[in-house]
Enzyme design. Structure first.
Site, PDB file in Angstrom:
ATOM      1  N   LYS A   1       0.843  -1.205   0.000  1.00  0.00           N
ATOM      2  CA  LYS A   1       0.000   0.000   0.000  1.00  0.00           C
ATOM      3  C   LYS A   1       0.881   1.259   0.000  1.00  0.00           C
ATOM      4  O   LYS A   1       2.091   1.163   0.250  1.00  0.00           O
ATOM      5  CB  LYS A   1      -0.894  -0.020   1.245  1.00  0.00           C
ATOM      6  CG  LYS A   1      -0.105  -0.065   2.547  1.00  0.00           C
ATOM      7  CD  LYS A   1      -0.961  -0.545   3.706  1.00  0.00           C
ATOM      8  CE  LYS A   1      -0.154  -0.499   4.994  1.00  0.00           C
ATOM      9  NZ  LYS A   1      -0.831  -1.177   6.106  1.00  0.00           N
TER      10      LYS A   1
ATOM     11  N   TYR B   1      17.213  29.405   7.875  1.00  0.00           N
ATOM     12  CA  TYR B   1      16.083  30.118   8.480  1.00  0.00           C
ATOM     13  C   TYR B   1      16.228  30.228   9.990  1.00  0.00           C
ATOM     14  O   TYR B   1      16.597  29.261  10.660  1.00  0.00           O
ATOM     15  CB  TYR B   1      14.780  29.361   8.192  1.00  0.00           C
ATOM     16  CG  TYR B   1      14.201  29.647   6.826  1.00  0.00           C
ATOM     17  CD1 TYR B   1      13.883  30.944   6.436  1.00  0.00           C
ATOM     18  CD2 TYR B   1      13.947  28.601   5.956  1.00  0.00           C
ATOM     19  CE1 TYR B   1      13.333  31.183   5.184  1.00  0.00           C
ATOM     20  CE2 TYR B   1      13.390  28.835   4.705  1.00  0.00           C
ATOM     21  CZ  TYR B   1      13.085  30.130   4.325  1.00  0.00           C
ATOM     22  OH  TYR B   1      12.542  30.364   3.095  1.00  0.00           O
TER      23      TYR B   1
ATOM     24  N   MET C   1      12.213  23.935   2.662  1.00  0.00           N
ATOM     25  CA  MET C   1      11.315  23.164   1.787  1.00  0.00           C
ATOM     26  C   MET C   1      12.095  22.364   0.733  1.00  0.00           C
ATOM     27  O   MET C   1      11.821  21.199   0.491  1.00  0.00           O
ATOM     28  CB  MET C   1      10.343  24.112   1.086  1.00  0.00           C
ATOM     29  CG  MET C   1       9.283  23.387   0.284  1.00  0.00           C
ATOM     30  SD  MET C   1       8.258  24.520  -0.661  1.00  0.00           S
ATOM     31  CE  MET C   1       7.431  25.436   0.630  1.00  0.00           C
TER      32      MET C   1
ATOM     33  N   ARG D   1      -9.970  -0.646  15.164  1.00  0.00           N
ATOM     34  CA  ARG D   1      -9.773   0.092  13.927  1.00  0.00           C
ATOM     35  C   ARG D   1     -10.747  -0.547  12.953  1.00  0.00           C
ATOM     36  O   ARG D   1     -11.947  -0.479  13.175  1.00  0.00           O
ATOM     37  CB  ARG D   1      -8.288   0.024  13.511  1.00  0.00           C
ATOM     38  CG  ARG D   1      -7.877   1.142  12.596  1.00  0.00           C
ATOM     39  CD  ARG D   1      -6.381   1.179  12.348  1.00  0.00           C
ATOM     40  NE  ARG D   1      -5.880   0.010  11.640  1.00  0.00           N
ATOM     41  CZ  ARG D   1      -4.685  -0.070  11.066  1.00  0.00           C
ATOM     42  NH1 ARG D   1      -3.858   0.954  11.134  1.00  0.00           N
ATOM     43  NH2 ARG D   1      -4.291  -1.158  10.452  1.00  0.00           N
TER      44      ARG D   1
HETATM   45  C1  LIG Z   1      -0.033  -2.046   6.722  1.00  0.00           C
HETATM   46  C2  LIG Z   1      -0.575  -3.351   7.175  1.00  0.00           C
HETATM   47  C3  LIG Z   1       0.264  -4.457   7.361  1.00  0.00           C
HETATM   48  C4  LIG Z   1       1.772  -4.347   7.323  1.00  0.00           C
HETATM   49  O1  LIG Z   1       2.216  -3.804   8.546  1.00  0.00           O
HETATM   50  P1  LIG Z   1       3.768  -3.506   8.879  1.00  0.00           P
HETATM   51  O2  LIG Z   1       3.739  -3.027  10.270  1.00  0.00           O
HETATM   52  O3  LIG Z   1       4.199  -2.468   7.913  1.00  0.00           O
HETATM   53  O4  LIG Z   1       4.504  -4.783   8.702  1.00  0.00           O
HETATM   54  C5  LIG Z   1      -0.322  -5.670   7.649  1.00  0.00           C
HETATM   55  N1  LIG Z   1      -1.669  -5.786   7.785  1.00  0.00           N
HETATM   56  C6  LIG Z   1      -2.498  -4.741   7.644  1.00  0.00           C
HETATM   57  C7  LIG Z   1      -3.952  -4.927   7.827  1.00  0.00           C
HETATM   58  C8  LIG Z   1      -1.977  -3.490   7.360  1.00  0.00           C
HETATM   59  O5  LIG Z   1      -2.798  -2.432   7.254  1.00  0.00           O
END
Ligand SMILES: *Cc1c(COP(=O)(O)O)cnc(C)c1O
Length: 345
Positions: A34, A245, A293, A128
């Protein structure tokens, strides 16, 4: 067009990390790709890991799935955010399957794609995404063709946290209660928690890309991404003069300073001000003053040969960079900006 910033990416290190995680999973090992493969590039990551043997890939949403294009032979892609009302057309036209997270999503999938495979997320305490264990017990999932039933650990990077065992036990209690072909709980840090966390499939992300979320992975994963910036100007700063800065850095003695073309717009965060470091060969070049930046100043007193147009490496050690900047390793990777040319070696 010449892209002056470069992100050097080590394909062999990425594959090494997956192979190590696979071997230490003792079961199938997938990959979270992702957020454009945590900033390094989802498609080249998927191809490199598929070559290494990975068959299970995860993205967050359907736009990410679409941008990946075709799924390699024998592999599958799952969409972690599931299928919302606006995702129906994309989901039906995609080779990916959704991870269903809520009663609404389960009912939607049953209505639009009866009999088509899906994954299901169950919440075991993180609050979550995911269905409750009661939803599962109530027969909500009857009739679904579930490939993977999964849950997610809230505290896997704290091995002694009591929540880990609670989540594992709650998840293990669901074994055999659904038609799911496989169970999956562990992310990168979860793999290091031990065999009873690994079930049928693990889902690392961070550690693939060189992140070290927990002591159990120290020394096992190799850095994958190295930012390289170019020197725009080298200058001498006299003792008592300031740099950058708000004049936060004052030269204690005459100093040699290089200004490089990297800044917080590239994900080189302000937290690296006076704390980050770059390298020219083995010479250590501390960041001085505020990160701007698009510009950062480094002390090149230790590298007399560094001149305009030369490239310097920024640290690829993610745990150290996280400590220095106050950002998480996840933020450092996913923040790597669009101005980098991503160069695979
Ligand atoms: C992002 C994610 C992972 C991977 O987690 P890491 O901590 O980056 O290894 C696994 N399962 C779900 C549901 C995630 O959202």
């Amino acid at each position: 067009m010449h892209r002056p910033l470069r992100l050097t990416l080590d394909r062999a290190a990425l594959q090494h990390n997956w192979r190590w995680l696979q071997a230490n999973s003792g079961t199938a090992c997938g990959a979270a790709i992702k957020a454009d493969g945590y900033g390094i590039g989802a498609r080249p990551t998927m191809d490199a890991l598929h070559e290494a043997g990975c068959r299970d890939f995860f993205v967050s949403n359907w736009a990410e799935a679409d941008e990946l294009g075709t799924v390699p032979d024998g592999a599958s892609l799952a969409v972690l955010h599931g299928v919302g009302a606006e995702d129906v057309a994309a989901a039906l036209g995609s080779p990916a399957r959704p991870v269903l997270n809520s009663v609404e999503q389960v009912e939607r999938w049953k209505a639009i794609a009866p009999g088509r495979p899906c994954d299901v997320m169950v919440d075991t305490g993180m609050n979550r995404l995911g269905l409750s264990a009661e939803d599962v017990a109530d027969g909500l999932l009857d009739g679904l063709k579930i490939e993977t039933l999964m849950s997610h650990l809230a505290c896997a990077d704290e091995p002694d946290h009591a929540m880990n065992a609670r989540q594992r036990d709650a998840f293990a209690a669901l074994a055999g209660r659904t038609a799911a072909r496989r169970l999956s709980l562990a992310n990168s840090a979860g793999i290091a928690l031990g065999e009873e966390y690994r079930f049928d499939l693990t889902r690392p992300g961070l550690a693939l890309y060189g992140g070290v979320p927990t002591a159990g992975l120290e020394g096992m994963v190799r850095p994958v991404a190295t930012p390289e910036a170019q020197v725009l100007q080298r200058r001498r700063v006299r003792a008592g003069e300031a740099v950058g800065y708000n004049a936060t850095w004052t030269a204690p003695a005459d100093a040699e300073v290089a200004i490089v073309n990297l800044g917080y717009a590239d994900g080189y965060w302000r937290g690296f001000s006076d704390r980050g470091e770059a390298f020219a060969d083995e010479a250590r070049l501390p960041v001085i003053g505020r990160v701007s930046m698009d510009l950062t100043a480094i002390d090149v007193s230790a590298a007399p040969e560094v001149a305009e147009g030369d490239r310097v490496r920024f640290a690829d050690d993610l745990p150290a960079a996280a400590r220095a900047s106050g950002m998480s390793q996840y933020e450092l990777l996913t923040g790597l900006g669009a101005r980098f040319e991503r160069v695979w070696g």
